[in-house]
Motif scaffolding. Structure first.
Motif, short mmCIF file in Angstrom:
data_model
loop_
_atom_site.label_atom_id
_atom_site.label_comp_id
_atom_site.label_asym_id
_atom_site.label_seq_id
_atom_site.Cartn_x
_atom_site.Cartn_y
_atom_site.Cartn_z
N ASP A 74 -38.43 62.22 -75.28
CA ASP A 74 -37.96 60.87 -74.96
C ASP A 74 -39.13 59.96 -74.56
O ASP A 74 -39.14 58.77 -74.87
CB ASP A 74 -36.92 60.91 -73.83
N VAL A 75 -40.09 60.54 -73.85
CA VAL A 75 -41.29 59.78 -73.46
C VAL A 75 -42.06 59.37 -74.72
O VAL A 75 -42.51 58.22 -74.85
CB VAL A 75 -42.18 60.62 -72.51
N ARG A 76 -42.19 60.30 -75.66
CA ARG A 76 -42.92 60.01 -76.89
C ARG A 76 -42.21 58.98 -77.76
O ARG A 76 -42.87 58.19 -78.45
CB ARG A 76 -43.13 61.30 -77.68
N VAL A 82 -47.29 62.82 -72.94
CA VAL A 82 -47.43 63.61 -71.72
C VAL A 82 -48.52 64.62 -71.98
O VAL A 82 -48.45 65.39 -72.93
CB VAL A 82 -46.11 64.32 -71.35
N GLU A 83 -49.56 64.58 -71.14
CA GLU A 83 -50.72 65.44 -71.32
C GLU A 83 -50.85 66.38 -70.12
O GLU A 83 -51.03 65.92 -68.99
CB GLU A 83 -51.95 64.54 -71.43
N GLN A 84 -50.76 67.67 -70.40
CA GLN A 84 -50.88 68.67 -69.33
C GLN A 84 -52.33 68.77 -68.89
O GLN A 84 -53.25 68.79 -69.71
CB GLN A 84 -50.38 70.02 -69.86
N ALA A 90 -48.89 67.50 -65.21
CA ALA A 90 -49.25 66.71 -66.39
C ALA A 90 -49.23 65.23 -65.99
O ALA A 90 -48.86 64.88 -64.87
CB ALA A 90 -48.24 66.97 -67.51
N ASN A 91 -49.63 64.40 -66.93
CA ASN A 91 -49.60 62.95 -66.72
C ASN A 91 -48.93 62.28 -67.92
O ASN A 91 -49.18 62.66 -69.06
CB ASN A 91 -51.03 62.40 -66.59
N ILE A 92 -48.10 61.29 -67.60
CA ILE A 92 -47.58 60.41 -68.66
C ILE A 92 -48.71 59.43 -68.95
O ILE A 92 -49.17 58.74 -68.03
CB ILE A 92 -46.30 59.68 -68.22
N ILE A 93 -49.16 59.41 -70.19
CA ILE A 93 -50.30 58.56 -70.53
C ILE A 93 -49.89 57.48 -71.53
O ILE A 93 -48.92 57.63 -72.25
CB ILE A 93 -51.48 59.39 -71.09
N LEU A 111 -37.80 51.56 -69.50
CA LEU A 111 -37.34 52.55 -70.47
C LEU A 111 -37.44 53.97 -69.88
O LEU A 111 -36.53 54.78 -70.05
CB LEU A 111 -38.16 52.46 -71.76
N LEU A 112 -38.52 54.26 -69.18
CA LEU A 112 -38.66 55.57 -68.55
C LEU A 112 -37.57 55.78 -67.50
O LEU A 112 -36.97 56.86 -67.41
CB LEU A 112 -40.04 55.73 -67.92
N ALA A 113 -37.30 54.75 -66.72
CA ALA A 113 -36.26 54.85 -65.69
C ALA A 113 -34.90 55.12 -66.32
O ALA A 113 -34.12 55.94 -65.82
CB ALA A 113 -36.23 53.58 -64.84
N LYS A 114 -34.60 54.45 -67.43
CA LYS A 114 -33.32 54.65 -68.12
C LYS A 114 -33.17 56.07 -68.64
O LYS A 114 -32.07 56.62 -68.67
CB LYS A 114 -33.19 53.68 -69.30
N GLN A 115 -34.27 56.67 -69.06
CA GLN A 115 -34.24 58.02 -69.63
C GLN A 115 -34.19 59.11 -68.57
O GLN A 115 -33.91 60.25 -68.88
CB GLN A 115 -35.49 58.26 -70.49
#
Length: 123
Positions: A74-76, A82-84, A90-93, A111-115
């Motif tokens: 969903d982030v992608r 998302v990079e471990q 990990a970090n959302i980049i 969008l991230l909050a909605k997901q």
């Protein structure tokens, strides 16, 4: 180059909600505020669900108001990744800083909050 493999799209990540105002008390949903980068950050800190439970993740912090879960796929889908960077972290980049691109930072945080779904809150 990261020593970790790319996370699968069905991998679940946890975002610790470290400020009370990141949770909407009326709806119980995560607010966009939880997904803004701070000034010196290059990525948004998350923990890997395969390594720690929501309770364990919350226990990493002195004060935690909730744990939100997201799927990497969903982030992608919204153009981020998302990079471990360690065994459990990990970090959302790809997020812009509010100071640089306010409208885009607000759009992506929304969008991230909605997901995301809150999977743990303190009793």
């Amino acid at each position: 180059m990261s020593q970790f493999r790319s996370l699968p799209k069905d991998a679940v990540i946890y975002r610790a909600l470290l400020r009370k105002q990141w949770v909407d008390e009326d709806t119980g949903r995560v607010k966009a505020d939880a997904y803004f980068l701070r000034a010196l950050e290059s990525g948004l800190s998350v923990n890997l669900a395969t390594v720690c439970s929501p309770e364990q993740c919350a226990g990493l912090f002195r004060k935690c108001y909730g744990i939100a879960s997201l799927e990497v796929g969903d982030v992608r889908k919204i153009g981020l990744d998302v990079e471990q960077d360690s065994a459990n972290h990990a970090n959302i980049i790809g997020l812009p800083h509010r100071e640089d691109y306010l409208a885009e930072a607000e759009r992506l945080a929304g969008l991230l909050a909605k997901q995301s779904h809150i999977v743990w809150q303190p009793k």
